[in-house]
Design a protein around this motif. Structure first.
Motif, PDB file in Angstrom:
ATOM      1  N   UNK A   1       6.778  -6.849  -7.042  1.00  0.00           N
ATOM      2  CA  UNK A   1       7.793  -6.057  -7.739  1.00  0.00           C
ATOM      3  C   UNK A   1       7.169  -4.786  -8.299  1.00  0.00           C
ATOM      4  N   UNK A   2       7.969  -3.715  -8.259  1.00  0.00           N
ATOM      5  CA  UNK A   2       7.581  -2.436  -8.838  1.00  0.00           C
ATOM      6  C   UNK A   2       8.560  -2.074  -9.939  1.00  0.00           C
TER       7      UNK A   2
ATOM      8  N   UNK B   1      14.263  -3.482 -10.518  1.00  0.00           N
ATOM      9  CA  UNK B   1      12.974  -3.521  -9.834  1.00  0.00           C
ATOM     10  C   UNK B   1      13.170  -3.321  -8.336  1.00  0.00           C
ATOM     11  N   UNK B   2      12.147  -2.826  -7.696  1.00  0.00           N
ATOM     12  CA  UNK B   2      12.082  -2.772  -6.247  1.00  0.00           C
ATOM     13  C   UNK B   2      11.153  -3.906  -5.852  1.00  0.00           C
TER      14      UNK B   2
ATOM     15  N   UNK C   1       0.832  -1.202   0.000  1.00  0.00           N
ATOM     16  CA  UNK C   1       0.000   0.000   0.000  1.00  0.00           C
ATOM     17  C   UNK C   1       0.869   1.254   0.000  1.00  0.00           C
ATOM     18  N   UNK C   2       1.929   1.273   0.824  1.00  0.00           N
ATOM     19  CA  UNK C   2       2.811   2.428   0.894  1.00  0.00           C
ATOM     20  C   UNK C   2       3.479   2.694  -0.460  1.00  0.00           C
ATOM     21  N   UNK C   3       4.107   1.687  -1.040  1.00  0.00           N
ATOM     22  CA  UNK C   3       4.844   1.887  -2.289  1.00  0.00           C
ATOM     23  C   UNK C   3       3.916   2.118  -3.485  1.00  0.00           C
ATOM     24  N   UNK C   4       2.776   1.433  -3.513  1.00  0.00           N
ATOM     25  CA  UNK C   4       1.847   1.575  -4.638  1.00  0.00           C
ATOM     26  C   UNK C   4       0.990   2.834  -4.504  1.00  0.00           C
ATOM     27  N   UNK C   5       0.335   2.989  -3.371  1.00  0.00           N
ATOM     28  CA  UNK C   5      -0.624   4.085  -3.211  1.00  0.00           C
ATOM     29  C   UNK C   5       0.012   5.389  -2.730  1.00  0.00           C
TER      30      UNK C   5
ATOM     31  N   UNK D   1       3.445   6.252  -2.578  1.00  0.00           N
ATOM     32  CA  UNK D   1       4.495   6.744  -3.473  1.00  0.00           C
ATOM     33  C   UNK D   1       4.100   6.688  -4.945  1.00  0.00           C
ATOM     34  N   UNK D   2       3.070   5.919  -5.276  1.00  0.00           N
ATOM     35  CA  UNK D   2       2.584   5.856  -6.656  1.00  0.00           C
ATOM     36  C   UNK D   2       3.467   5.060  -7.604  1.00  0.00           C
ATOM     37  N   UNK D   3       4.204   4.077  -7.074  1.00  0.00           N
ATOM     38  CA  UNK D   3       5.057   3.264  -7.939  1.00  0.00           C
ATOM     39  C   UNK D   3       4.216   2.303  -8.767  1.00  0.00           C
ATOM     40  N   UNK D   4       4.665   2.054  -9.994  1.00  0.00           N
ATOM     41  CA  UNK D   4       3.967   1.153 -10.906  1.00  0.00           C
ATOM     42  C   UNK D   4       4.288  -0.294 -10.543  1.00  0.00           C
TER      43      UNK D   4
END
Length: 133
Positions: free
Chosen positions: A40-41, A47-48, A21-25, A27-30
């Motif tokens: 993976x982002x 990749x992260x 949720x933190x990295x996707x929502x 920070x907005x990472x794809x």
């Protein structure tokens, strides 16, 4: 040996749900792909990746590693992160190369964000641990 490039930065996390949720929502990472034990982002290049820590003691609150991201507009990025109540480890600061700040993820992993204006041979205080902000 023929190490060519960094393929992934892998973070051991205490909660996949909170970290995704933190990295996707926040920070907005794809997101590239997601499963119960691996997310993976970024679709291209390094990749992260997030994976659950098998033991709590494996999550060391960001000690010894810093994940770095480049941003095109530091002021806007900082404004958005503050609105989302992201914790700043190092407040935004002008450095010889541009603007720089360090934030923390839910496990305390440190994330460097920088707006690079120019190449510089001068050093800078990556973590904001020397002097005052």
């Amino acid at each position: 040996m023929a190490f060519k490039k960094v393929g992934a930065v892998i973070l051991l996390v205490s909660s996949m749900e909170k970290s995704v949720k933190f990295y996707k929502d926040t920070l907005g990472l794809q997101m590239k792909n997601k499963s119960k034990d691996w997310t993976e982002f970024f679709k291209d290049g390094t990749v992260l990746a997030l994976t659950p820590a098998k033991r709590k003691s494996m999550v060391h609150s960001g000690t010894g590693m810093l994940v770095g991201f480049m941003v095109s507009d530091m002021d806007q990025t900082v404004k958005e992160l503050k609105a989302k109540r992201v914790k700043f480890f190092k407040k935004p600061k002008d450095e010889p190369f541009g603007k720089h700040a360090v934030i923390e993820d839910p496990d305390g992993h440190l994330i460097s964000i920088a707006e690079i204006k120019m190449k510089s041979d001068e050093g800078f205080d990556m973590l904001g641990m020397f002097g005052t902000d």
